[in-house]
Write an enzyme that holds these catalytic residues in place. Structure first.
Site, PDB file in Angstrom:
ATOM      1  N   ARG A  93     -45.362 -62.074  61.779  1.00  9.68           N
ATOM      2  CA  ARG A  93     -45.570 -63.529  61.875  1.00  9.68           C
ATOM      3  C   ARG A  93     -46.803 -63.762  62.720  1.00  9.68           C
ATOM      4  NH1 ARG A  93     -41.407 -65.704  65.121  1.00  9.68           N
ATOM      5  NH2 ARG A  93     -42.998 -66.003  66.698  1.00  9.68           N
ATOM      6  N   GLU A 129     -51.228 -64.885  68.602  1.00  8.71           N
ATOM      7  CA  GLU A 129     -50.829 -63.466  68.540  1.00  8.71           C
ATOM      8  C   GLU A 129     -50.260 -63.194  67.152  1.00  8.71           C
ATOM      9  OE1 GLU A 129     -47.678 -62.796  71.355  1.00  8.71           O
ATOM     10  OE2 GLU A 129     -46.393 -64.326  70.459  1.00  8.71           O
ATOM     11  N   ASN A 164     -46.944 -61.098  65.634  1.00  7.94           N
ATOM     12  CA  ASN A 164     -45.707 -60.391  65.976  1.00  7.94           C
ATOM     13  C   ASN A 164     -45.389 -59.415  64.852  1.00  7.94           C
ATOM     14  OD1 ASN A 164     -44.641 -62.267  68.294  1.00  7.94           O
ATOM     15  ND2 ASN A 164     -45.255 -63.626  66.643  1.00  7.94           N
ATOM     16  N   SER A 210     -38.784 -63.658  64.546  1.00  6.80           N
ATOM     17  CA  SER A 210     -37.520 -64.357  64.273  1.00  6.80           C
ATOM     18  C   SER A 210     -37.719 -65.779  63.757  1.00  6.80           C
ATOM     19  CB  SER A 210     -36.664 -64.370  65.541  1.00  6.80           C
ATOM     20  OG  SER A 210     -37.375 -64.992  66.579  1.00  6.80           O
ATOM     21  N   LYS A 239     -51.144 -56.488  72.482  1.00 13.31           N
ATOM     22  CA  LYS A 239     -52.222 -57.418  72.869  1.00 13.31           C
ATOM     23  C   LYS A 239     -53.563 -56.685  72.998  1.00 13.31           C
ATOM     24  CE  LYS A 239     -49.196 -60.729  73.184  1.00 13.31           C
ATOM     25  NZ  LYS A 239     -48.119 -60.031  72.461  1.00 13.31           N
ATOM     26  N   LYS A 243     -52.361 -61.999  79.407  1.00  9.41           N
ATOM     27  CA  LYS A 243     -51.276 -61.535  78.531  1.00  9.41           C
ATOM     28  C   LYS A 243     -50.968 -60.058  78.745  1.00  9.41           C
ATOM     29  CE  LYS A 243     -51.764 -64.582  74.612  1.00  9.41           C
ATOM     30  NZ  LYS A 243     -51.643 -64.554  73.148  1.00  9.41           N
ATOM     31  N   GLU A 245     -43.774 -58.600  73.655  1.00 12.23           N
ATOM     32  CA  GLU A 245     -43.361 -59.579  72.643  1.00 12.23           C
ATOM     33  C   GLU A 245     -42.263 -60.448  73.244  1.00 12.23           C
ATOM     34  OE1 GLU A 245     -44.746 -59.832  69.659  1.00 12.23           O
ATOM     35  OE2 GLU A 245     -46.026 -58.112  70.031  1.00 12.23           O
ATOM     36  N   GLY A 246     -41.925 -61.513  72.508  1.00 12.54           N
ATOM     37  CA  GLY A 246     -40.696 -62.222  72.824  1.00 12.54           C
ATOM     38  C   GLY A 246     -40.844 -63.473  73.673  1.00 12.54           C
ATOM     39  N   ARG A 269     -42.938 -74.492  65.817  1.00 15.10           N
ATOM     40  CA  ARG A 269     -42.178 -74.641  67.066  1.00 15.10           C
ATOM     41  C   ARG A 269     -42.938 -75.596  67.976  1.00 15.10           C
ATOM     42  NH1 ARG A 269     -42.223 -68.570  68.590  1.00 15.10           N
ATOM     43  NH2 ARG A 269     -44.223 -68.934  67.608  1.00 15.10           N
TER      44      ARG A 269
END
Length: 474
Positions: free
Chosen positions: A125, A144, A146, A151, A305, A364, A368-369, A450
């Site tokens: 993603r 970024e 992923n 998710s 990253k 950064k 992830e997450g 989002r």
């Protein structure tokens, strides 16, 4: 980027009614999460947080994000196959970042043994924000990509229906009809099903590798149900189960509880806290197997990253995607300024610039997450502490993107209804399947919007900061 409901935002009775309809619609459509109190039980659930109204997204930037996704799929796949590039790019990082180093060691060990896997599945993603430059014209800038456990493809497949209902209740039926259909869960399942088919064993299963705490289970179930509908068996296991019950036969076929596993779909394993010694051993077992890993460890490393920062260097994209000048141009157009903090004069200069003007940048780590990035004063303090230490090479520095805020209501269980100034992040899901050297599938599989209140610098839906949204193209 005003959406056409400025009038509604001030109409309190209408907003109250719409909010109560919205919550029921979310429960009805299955936009669900387990509760924090009972994260592993489904006998009490609640709606996943979401915006009351869809957010405005410039249609040209939305189309640009979709148009470049197949290019990003090719790029991630090319990086994963380029041992020298990964080795060279991550050389400084693995000296100071133990997590990346351990992943890298497994990658090298598996290559030395010889890859057992011949079919490769990528589900990624790519996330963007709309940067309002000096002249105020919004442009698409990548935050970024992923490459593991990307998710909310499931829940976002159900969110547009909720927003359609809300708009109708507010007397905006015409606008409701303009919301785009969006079903990433189907697209993701299509990729998994293709990989399962190419693996070549009708009786083999797909294994979802899941976390110990599974609040976001319904998001995964959406994808799972698509597979069951194709008569593909799905099992859900944790690293712990793999350690205790997983085994390889002489042909490196993976077995769990006596069942052959064709595809391992990771929804776990992306942060250091997901691992103890047993879990690292389980990860190695999975990587050594013939099963299709989504992602295999090289693809996970492609999402770091440090790799993202290296891609912005002149000539890097051309080396990785030879003869694909148009793809390179499309990818490069989405890059924000990215800077290396490697030891040496260049890194010293960048660190000093960021310490002097921390609000210009984001710091950064290789994680992830969501919820890991550093901003402002915190960024300055951390950089001052590590500016002369090799530890700084475990971070990259990126220009801070400045989107145009808009007003919306963020609906969260047990939270008061209040209007917030918000910014949004658009993610495009990509799916690809490669067999040997042949790309068998390469597609964009849907989108995720989002939105969060502007006081929160960092964090996604799972981190409890952002909420699910639906783009309204303007």
């Amino acid at each position: 980027m005003a959406a056409p409901w400025e009038d509604v935002l001030r109409n309190e009775p209408a907003i109250q009614e719409a909010a109560s309809v919205a919550v029921d619609a979310a429960l009805l459509e299955g936009v669900l999460m387990r509760t924090e109190g009972e994260p592993n039980a489904s006998d009490v659930v609640n709606y996943a947080p979401f915006t009351l109204l869809p957010s405005a997204v410039p249609s040209a930037l939305f189309e640009q994000a979709y148009a470049v996704q197949q290019d990003f799929n090719l790029l991630v796949d090319a990086i994963s196959q380029n041992k020298e590039f990964l080795e060279c790019t991550l050389a400084s990082t693995i000296k100071v970042d133990d997590f990346t180093a351990r992943l890298f060691r497994i990658h090298m060990q598996v290559l030395e043994e010889g890859l057992a896997q011949s079919v490769f599945l990528g589900i990624n993603r790519s996330d963007y924000m709309f940067d309002c430059g000096v002249d105020g014209t919004p442009s698409l800038k990548q935050i970024e990509i992923n490459t593991i456990a990307a998710s909310f493809g499931g829940l976002t497949s159900r969110t547009a229906a909720v927003h359609g209902r809300v708009l109708k209740v507010l007397g905006k039926s015409k606008e409701a009809s303009r919301l785009l259909p969006n079903n990433p869960s189907k697209g993701l399942a299509l990729g998994i099903a293709k990989a399962w088919e190419l693996y070549g064993s009708q009786s083999a299963v797909v294994m979802f590798l899941v976390e110990e705490v599974q609040r976001n289970i319904f998001d995964q179930r959406c994808v799972e149900n698509e597979l069951w509908n194709r008569n593909i068996r799905v099992i859900r296991k944790r690293f712990r189960d793999v350690f205790e019950k997983g085994s390889l036969d002489d042909a490196k076929r993976l077995y769990m509880d006596g069942q052959e596993v064709a595809v391992v779909y990771y929804r776990e394993g992306y942060v250091p806290t997901n691992y103890n010694q047993q879990n690292w051993e389980a990860r190695l077992l999975l990587e050594r197997s013939r099963a299709v890993k989504c992602p295999d460890i090289a693809t996970q490393l492609a999402g770091t990253k440090k790799v993202q920062q290296e891609l912005s260097q002149p000539g890097t994209l051309e080396r990785l995607l030879p003869g694909r000048a148009e793809a390179v141009a499309r990818i490069r157009a989405t890059f924000a300024g990215l800077y290396s903090l490697d030891m040496g004069e260049e890194g010293d200069k960048i660190a000093a610039t960021a310490i002097a003007d921390p609000d210009r940048f984001v710091l950064k780590p290789q994680r992830e997450g969501g919820g890991n990035n550093l901003y402002g004063e915190e960024l300055r303090q951390v950089l001052e502490k590590i500016r002369d230490s090799p530890e700084r090479t475990s971070y990259i520095l990126m220009d801070k993107i400045k989107p145009q805020p808009a007003m919306n209501y963020l609906l969260r269980a047990h939270s008061p209804l209040q209007v917030s100034e918000c910014i949004s992040e658009l993610g495009i899901f990509g799916v690809y399947v490669r067999q040997g050297k042949e790309m068998v599938m390469n597609k964009a599989a849907g989108h995720l919007l989002r939105t969060k209140a502007i006081e929160h610098a960092d964090g996604g839906v799972a981190a409890g900061v952002a909420v699910l949204d639906t783009p309204y193209l303007v």
